[in-house]
Design a protein around this motif. Sequence first.
Motif, mmCIF file in Angstrom:
data_model
loop_
_atom_site.group_PDB
_atom_site.id
_atom_site.type_symbol
_atom_site.label_atom_id
_atom_site.label_comp_id
_atom_site.label_asym_id
_atom_site.label_seq_id
_atom_site.Cartn_x
_atom_site.Cartn_y
_atom_site.Cartn_z
ATOM 1 N N TYR A 95 -0.815 7.022 10.847
ATOM 2 C CA TYR A 95 -0.170 5.759 10.981
ATOM 3 C C TYR A 95 -0.462 4.991 10.286
ATOM 4 C CZ TYR A 95 -1.792 1.519 14.218
ATOM 5 O OH TYR A 95 -1.094 0.842 15.276
ATOM 6 N N PRO A 96 0.629 4.042 10.466
ATOM 7 C CA PRO A 96 1.407 2.608 9.573
ATOM 8 C C PRO A 96 0.062 1.937 8.350
ATOM 9 C CG PRO A 96 2.511 3.083 10.691
ATOM 10 C CD PRO A 96 1.614 4.138 11.302
ATOM 11 N N GLY A 97 -0.535 1.830 6.746
ATOM 12 C CA GLY A 97 -1.101 0.894 6.201
ATOM 13 C C GLY A 97 -2.646 1.805 6.653
ATOM 14 N N ALA A 98 -2.962 3.114 6.272
ATOM 15 C CA ALA A 98 -3.956 3.145 6.311
ATOM 16 C C ALA A 98 -5.034 3.536 4.769
ATOM 17 C CB ALA A 98 -4.539 4.555 7.155
ATOM 18 N N GLY A 99 -3.988 3.182 4.375
ATOM 19 C CA GLY A 99 -4.872 3.419 2.314
ATOM 20 C C GLY A 99 -5.686 2.876 2.103
ATOM 21 N N LYS A 100 -6.393 1.858 2.617
ATOM 22 C CA LYS A 100 -6.647 0.386 2.212
ATOM 23 C C LYS A 100 -8.138 0.804 0.999
ATOM 24 C CE LYS A 100 -4.325 -3.172 2.559
ATOM 25 N NZ LYS A 100 -4.015 -3.579 2.163
ATOM 26 N N SER A 101 -8.856 0.021 0.338
ATOM 27 C CA SER A 101 -9.805 0.186 -0.274
ATOM 28 C C SER A 101 -10.309 -1.457 -0.302
ATOM 29 C CB SER A 101 -9.511 0.493 -2.412
ATOM 30 O OG SER A 101 -8.666 1.638 -2.210
ATOM 31 N N ILE A 102 -11.564 -0.908 0.506
ATOM 32 C CA ILE A 102 -12.597 -3.027 -0.786
ATOM 33 C C ILE A 102 -12.958 -3.285 -1.718
ATOM 34 C CG2 ILE A 102 -14.134 -4.158 1.019
ATOM 35 C CD1 ILE A 102 -10.935 -1.805 2.698
ATOM 36 N N VAL A 103 -12.985 -3.996 -2.169
ATOM 37 C CA VAL A 103 -13.867 -4.543 -3.531
ATOM 38 C C VAL A 103 -14.831 -5.143 -2.742
ATOM 39 C CG1 VAL A 103 -14.016 -4.792 -6.054
ATOM 40 C CG2 VAL A 103 -12.588 -3.296 -4.606
ATOM 41 N N VAL A 104 -15.929 -4.115 -3.560
ATOM 42 C CA VAL A 104 -17.309 -5.732 -3.035
ATOM 43 C C VAL A 104 -17.722 -5.552 -3.923
ATOM 44 C CG1 VAL A 104 -19.362 -6.173 -1.287
ATOM 45 C CG2 VAL A 104 -16.922 -4.905 0.085
ATOM 46 N N LEU A 205 -8.214 -7.246 -9.457
ATOM 47 C CA LEU A 205 -7.907 -5.123 -10.558
ATOM 48 C C LEU A 205 -6.938 -4.982 -9.163
ATOM 49 C CD1 LEU A 205 -11.542 -3.979 -9.104
ATOM 50 C CD2 LEU A 205 -9.928 -4.406 -11.536
ATOM 51 N N ASN A 206 -6.025 -3.994 -10.426
ATOM 52 C CA ASN A 206 -4.857 -3.945 -10.203
ATOM 53 C C ASN A 206 -5.012 -2.093 -9.406
ATOM 54 O OD1 ASN A 206 -2.686 -5.147 -10.273
ATOM 55 N ND2 ASN A 206 -3.575 -5.099 -12.364
ATOM 56 N N PHE A 207 -4.396 -1.228 -8.409
ATOM 57 C CA PHE A 207 -5.079 -0.149 -7.564
ATOM 58 C C PHE A 207 -3.449 0.599 -7.752
ATOM 59 C CE2 PHE A 207 -9.124 0.671 -5.580
ATOM 60 C CZ PHE A 207 -9.433 -0.980 -6.152
ATOM 61 N N SER A 208 -3.956 1.752 -8.500
ATOM 62 C CA SER A 208 -2.349 2.313 -8.684
ATOM 63 C C SER A 208 -1.896 2.844 -7.343
ATOM 64 C CB SER A 208 -1.935 3.049 -10.185
ATOM 65 O OG SER A 208 -2.824 4.264 -10.050
ATOM 66 N N PHE A 209 -0.463 3.545 -7.442
ATOM 67 C CA PHE A 209 0.135 4.507 -6.600
ATOM 68 C C PHE A 209 1.378 5.060 -7.503
ATOM 69 C CE2 PHE A 209 3.665 2.423 -4.109
ATOM 70 C CZ PHE A 209 3.243 1.781 -4.440
ATOM 71 N N CYS A 331 2.490 1.674 0.545
ATOM 72 C CA CYS A 331 1.555 1.735 -0.397
ATOM 73 C C CYS A 331 0.174 2.984 -0.371
ATOM 74 C CB CYS A 331 0.840 0.523 -1.097
ATOM 75 S SG CYS A 331 -0.021 -0.158 0.213
ATOM 76 N N TRP A 332 0.947 3.430 0.926
ATOM 77 C CA TRP A 332 -0.045 4.803 1.234
ATOM 78 C C TRP A 332 1.108 5.442 1.876
ATOM 79 C CZ3 TRP A 332 -3.403 8.654 -0.640
ATOM 80 C CH2 TRP A 332 -3.526 9.621 -0.203
ATOM 81 N N TYR A 333 1.012 6.555 2.680
ATOM 82 C CA TYR A 333 1.397 7.903 2.643
ATOM 83 C C TYR A 333 1.286 7.442 4.199
ATOM 84 C CZ TYR A 333 0.866 10.051 -1.552
ATOM 85 O OH TYR A 333 0.554 11.765 -2.796
ATOM 86 N N GLY A 334 2.729 7.113 4.505
ATOM 87 C CA GLY A 334 3.182 7.506 5.918
ATOM 88 C C GLY A 334 2.640 5.598 6.681
ATOM 89 N N CYS A 335 3.404 4.822 5.313
ATOM 90 C CA CYS A 335 3.308 3.268 6.276
ATOM 91 C C CYS A 335 4.698 2.910 6.256
ATOM 92 C CB CYS A 335 2.593 2.544 5.448
ATOM 93 S SG CYS A 335 2.755 0.728 6.267
ATOM 94 N N THR A 336 4.860 3.045 7.133
ATOM 95 C CA THR A 336 6.905 3.216 7.659
ATOM 96 C C THR A 336 7.028 1.105 7.641
ATOM 97 O OG1 THR A 336 6.025 3.420 10.254
ATOM 98 C CG2 THR A 336 7.012 4.723 8.624
ATOM 99 N N LEU A 337 6.150 0.728 7.835
ATOM 100 C CA LEU A 337 6.039 -0.782 7.600
ATOM 101 C C LEU A 337 6.786 -1.736 6.759
ATOM 102 C CD1 LEU A 337 6.025 -2.670 9.878
ATOM 103 C CD2 LEU A 337 4.275 -3.758 9.127
ATOM 104 N N ALA A 338 6.093 -0.028 5.351
ATOM 105 C CA ALA A 338 6.725 -0.012 4.066
ATOM 106 C C ALA A 338 6.968 -1.718 3.428
ATOM 107 C CB ALA A 338 8.442 0.462 4.503
ATOM 108 N N CYS A 339 6.358 -2.346 2.661
ATOM 109 C CA CYS A 339 6.340 -3.737 2.893
ATOM 110 C C CYS A 339 6.102 -3.678 0.997
ATOM 111 C CB CYS A 339 5.336 -5.126 3.485
ATOM 112 S SG CYS A 339 3.862 -4.794 2.802
ATOM 113 N N ALA A 340 5.907 -2.754 0.683
ATOM 114 C CA ALA A 340 5.785 -2.600 -0.596
ATOM 115 C C ALA A 340 7.014 -2.641 -1.524
ATOM 116 C CB ALA A 340 4.362 -1.538 -1.656
#
Lengths: 720, 133
Positions: A95-104, A205-209, A331-340
């Motif tokens: 599913y598109p957009g499913a690779g987010k991390s949340i920093v607290v 914070l920069n998160f890489s891929f 910015c994660w696999y399967g994100c076909t909205l692909a805005c990065a």
Amino acid sequence: MREQAAAKGRKILASLDYPLRPVEKGYANRSLYVNLTDRAILSKPVTDEMKEIFIGGRGFGLWYLWNAVTEKTKWDDPENEIVISAGPIGGITQYPGAGKSIVVTLSPTTGTVIDSNVGGHFGPLLKFSGWDALEIQGQAEKDVIIFIDGNAGRVTIEEAGPGPGDSHLIIEQLMDIYAPTEEDKRHVSVVTTGTGAEHTLIGMLNFSFYDLHRKIVRVKQAGRGGTGTVFRAKKIRALVVKYAGVKGDSNGPADKKKINAAGIRLHREIAALDDRQCRMRRTGTTYLVQIMNDHDILPVHNFKFGSHPDAHRLNDRYWRTRFSPGKADGCWYGCTLACAHVAMEHRLKTGPYKGQVVAVDGPEYETIAGVGSNCGIFDPDSVLELNFYCDTYGIDTISFGNITAFLMECFEKGIINEKITGGLKLTFGNAEAALELLHQMARGEGFGRLAGQGVRRLKRILAEQYGADAAFLQDIGMEAKGLEYSLYVSKESLAQQGGYGLTNKGPQHDEAWLIFMDMVLNQIPTFEDKAEALYYFPMFRTWFSLNGLCKLPWNDIVPADNADTDEPAKVPEHVENYVNLFSGVTGRNITKEDLITMSEAVYNFQRVFNLKMGFGTREHDAVPYRSLGPATVEEYESRADRYDRQLKELAGFDPEGKSTEEKLRALRKYREDQYQRLIDAVYARRGWAANGVPTLETLKRLKIDFPDVVALVEKHLPRQ
Amino acid sequence: MKILKARPEACNECYACLDACARARFKAAEREKAALRIAPRDPATGLVSFITCNQCGECIDYCPVQAICRAKSGVVRIDRDRCVGCYSCVAFCPRGAMFMQDDLNEPFKCISCGKCVRECPTGALYLEEVNKN
């Protein structure tokens, strides 16, 4: 790995070997605790209660942080934590957009809890390595790297040793060490920041891929609230995770069929419609620049205005020519909205890397509006240069843009001058001065060091040290709760004023973006309508951050028949997708109403967390007047027809023959009153008392009536 | 390079081609696991239509992990070990000739092996040699 680290002259300070086991129904069922003071590394169980109430992602971050800090804890105290978690859906590839991390963490600029949502591969790889969350407490003596080897089952705290201080170089160095072969690179994600985070309070914070098509490392940013500053205070150089073996079922879904169906449905929708809708796949969020300008809500000159004749220079037509075309820019696999997207081959003209040719991630809308139009800078190359340096220095572009614009206005008003700025001519449009300010921030020198404190502290400093009018600075300095505004002019949308002001962390649009519903389409005319929107949308959007999801695939692409549905603003078909994703992953069958209740529990817990830290009451939901209306004669007169009409039609004030100052005052009185009435309506709808504190009934209904929460809230509730 | 082509007018809808393909690729009895499809007869023409891969390679650039590539033979193949199962390729295939099944992590496609051609009793399918470019 010990050998690998040793081979690079790196000393292992502590380590933990842990058993490998698969993720089950979206959870690894344990989280990783690292204390940098005593170098303890522990595995903590993730309990059923945590999963039931806090879900994951931001929820887990808040829960761990709540238990780690007291009401006295400051952002730079060792007991403050940085928690990173992806949530149960995070890491699915269908599913598109499913690779987010949340920093607290506790924020340096707000003094209370902040959450920041970020792409890149860290969160999913962390989970597949066996950890639902990474919880870092304490403070190292010297710079360290925390390395999680998800295939070997080993966590190490390593002495970082000598090395560069800026993100792009740190990542380059660490990729050479931890991903020595081309094949290794996609299995590694690095979290790091730069020298700017060390010398300002607005560090990110920069998160890489790894971008396999272009063979370069890319980064996404956890921008808001100074997470990078906390990271450097703990003397963390970087976090590195390595996990090889991501497959379509790595997240251990309960019912993959449901996920596949939702995923393929959205993928096909994007394939068929994105070109006709937002063109995210080609130009990402840059499409917003022209739309915002056309609706007079693109911040220009520190939010004075909403449009500019030169704004077209920064719109998507330009970025289409500048972005490197790519068909897999997720910015994660399967994100076909692909805005990065990425702008390749930018030759730097300033700063320590002057003359070098670099790739710049983005810019996205917020950056263009922040460091561009809001500072009166309409030269795309300057925007790219500012974007690159903010990223590598680890500085949030939204806060930087606001600070710079605020100082430019102060400079033009004569509140500050070249003597104070050390020679910087901070006039709107002066990109050279903005860049020099940024370089000074990174070096921790000169006026940049002061600027890096953020708008809230600057208001106080300029008033105390340079005799500025504190009330005026409060009106024009675009921050609330200590967090700088994200980039939408909210003057003409009361609902969005609440969308910014009545947030938990401060004015960031990830809670609510209601301008079109309210101002353009007039779909929520009454206070009750607006309150309902300010109940539903913040809760709905909170849900993304509990689950490791991106907001964009919710409504930056919509089904072809969305406009014909009962509630187009909610995008009902996509809400159905989310319900199916959650039950498909976790096996917990939920309804769309449950989805809101789940968020509400965490949202209210965060509100109470603010209370614990000395905030969270009505006075802290105050906003600078410029977010409600024209703060100066110049602004009023620039849209005099609009404001005169409103005075007459809405405020019952005849503008005829009145001076601009009189009209300004009358409009202000009207709008400030409207904002207070909005607050009343929203608090009531959210189940809060008139002072903004959640009632005991609300806590009980949401099952967050833990003894310490109740005791705290009881102290703050108004007496009956 | 060989690509699979069809003569719809010759098809008698026996589905031997699908059975042969599913068996060859997955040792499976389900026709859904075949890497081609036969769409129902068009009432206007009375003909079925075949959904087959023409090895155009459009899917290659959509794959985020470069699991799809053109083999030396010119045929486009998926490296199943590399694939992360995102199905981007399924959605973006211009011919709808990339397939998926819920019990398989990876999508699948025609590799012009010719098994279906050999099983077709009416000669409705054939492999054609085309220039790689």
